[in-house]
Design a protein around this motif. Structure first.
Motif, PDB file in Angstrom:
ATOM      1  N   ILE A 135      41.855  31.800 -37.710  1.00  0.00           N
ATOM      2  CA  ILE A 135      42.925  31.551 -38.201  1.00  0.00           C
ATOM      3  C   ILE A 135      43.087  30.190 -38.748  1.00  0.00           C
ATOM      4  N   GLU A 138      41.501  30.636 -42.280  1.00  0.00           N
ATOM      5  CA  GLU A 138      42.636  31.394 -43.169  1.00  0.00           C
ATOM      6  C   GLU A 138      43.881  30.469 -43.609  1.00  0.00           C
ATOM      7  N   PHE A 139      44.121  29.817 -42.585  1.00  0.00           N
ATOM      8  CA  PHE A 139      45.370  28.825 -42.839  1.00  0.00           C
ATOM      9  C   PHE A 139      45.297  27.598 -43.447  1.00  0.00           C
ATOM     10  N   LEU A 169      45.796  38.981 -38.605  1.00  0.00           N
ATOM     11  CA  LEU A 169      45.647  37.804 -39.392  1.00  0.00           C
ATOM     12  C   LEU A 169      45.160  38.573 -40.856  1.00  0.00           C
ATOM     13  N   ALA A 172      48.335  39.371 -42.440  1.00  0.00           N
ATOM     14  CA  ALA A 172      49.096  38.217 -42.848  1.00  0.00           C
ATOM     15  C   ALA A 172      48.610  37.459 -44.134  1.00  0.00           C
ATOM     16  N   VAL A 173      47.354  37.427 -44.288  1.00  0.00           N
ATOM     17  CA  VAL A 173      46.637  36.928 -45.337  1.00  0.00           C
ATOM     18  C   VAL A 173      46.753  37.637 -46.437  1.00  0.00           C
ATOM     19  N   GLN A 176      49.881  37.133 -48.011  1.00  0.00           N
ATOM     20  CA  GLN A 176      49.914  35.691 -48.226  1.00  0.00           C
ATOM     21  C   GLN A 176      51.123  34.965 -47.540  1.00  0.00           C
ATOM     22  N   TYR A 178      51.240  32.831 -44.093  1.00  0.00           N
ATOM     23  CA  TYR A 178      50.234  32.111 -43.169  1.00  0.00           C
ATOM     24  C   TYR A 178      50.903  31.348 -42.303  1.00  0.00           C
ATOM     25  N   ASN A 179      51.603  32.163 -41.330  1.00  0.00           N
ATOM     26  CA  ASN A 179      52.314  31.527 -40.136  1.00  0.00           C
ATOM     27  C   ASN A 179      52.239  32.549 -38.945  1.00  0.00           C
TER      28      ASN A 179
END
Length: 234
Positions: A135, A138-139, A169, A172-173, A176, A178-179
């Motif tokens: 995480i 990626e963040f 995750l 989410a990526v 785009q 990122y939370n």
């Protein structure tokens, strides 16, 4: 009944626990000690509490010195003891006692459970660290204490599997976003659908994919040209 069968039946049988045969090395018993144990057990089952070393040596094809050495090793390694017992005639007699061996065998089960539990704990710790690391990667930033608490809540309270969090995750990526709030909504949606593994999520996604509708074709099999009109054209 011939002599062989008569003798075969009269000699009886010696029972040795398979658990011992499977685990004698694990309790520190050598092959020689196991052979001696079987011979001792054979005589003791016949009521001979202190079998003669010379008789054991002949059965094993050894000399007396080797038998005494193995017996000494078994006592030294706490596989057996020599105890004083009272016979049915009220006489006191020395006898081999294998309670220490049984106790060591019983501890193996406890040790195995401990090893399995420690391995599971180590694997859980590794998976947790992997989730945190992925995480953050990626963040593109370290996680805040509040975010770490949220992830721990997913793992410890919601019991989401690490693979499921990793899949959220990925979703989410791809979008785009990122939370963790977005990831939490994804996980909640899967939970409502009772999807608890990555395989189940993948199957659900495949079911949700709309089937491509077949294009109409002409009798000759060719797809007809459909003119495109702009509604804004005069």
């Amino acid at each position: 009944m011939d002599d062989f069968m008569r003798r075969y039946i009269q000699d009886g049988q010696t029972s040795v626990a398979n658990y011992l045969l499977d685990n004698f090395r694990a309790v520190g018993m050598t092959t020689d000690q196991l052979l001696v144990y079987i011979q001792l057990r054979r005589e003791m089952d016949r009521g001979v509490l202190m079998p003669d070393a010379d008789k054991l040596a002949k059965k094993l094809g050894w000399n007396q010195q080797r038998v005494y050495q193995v017996l000494h090793e078994m006592i030294e390694n706490k596989l057996m003891t020599i105890e004083s017992v009272t016979t049915s005639q009220g006489q006191s007699q020395d006898a081999y006692d294998f309670r220490l061996l049984v106790e060591k065998l019983s501890q193996l089960s406890v040790q195995e459970k401990t090893v399995v539990a420690e391995a599971a704990k180590q694997a859980e710790t590794t998976d947790r660290a992997t989730v945190f690391g992925q995480i953050e990667t990626e963040f593109g930033r370290p996680l805040s204490p509040l975010e770490m608490e949220s992830i721990n809540h997913w793992l410890d309270d919601d019991h989401y599997k690490p693979e499921l969090i990793q899949l959220a995750l990925k979703e989410a990526v791809l979008n785009q976003v990122y939370n963790l709030k977005y990831m939490d909504r994804i996980l909640l949606n899967w939970e409502k659908k009772n999807l608890t593994t990555a395989v189940q999520v993948q199957r659900d996604k495949e079911r949700q994919q709309p089937r491509r509708s077949a294009k109409p074709t002409t009798p000759g099999g060719e797809v007809p040209d459909v003119p495109i009109f702009k509604l804004t054209d005069n």
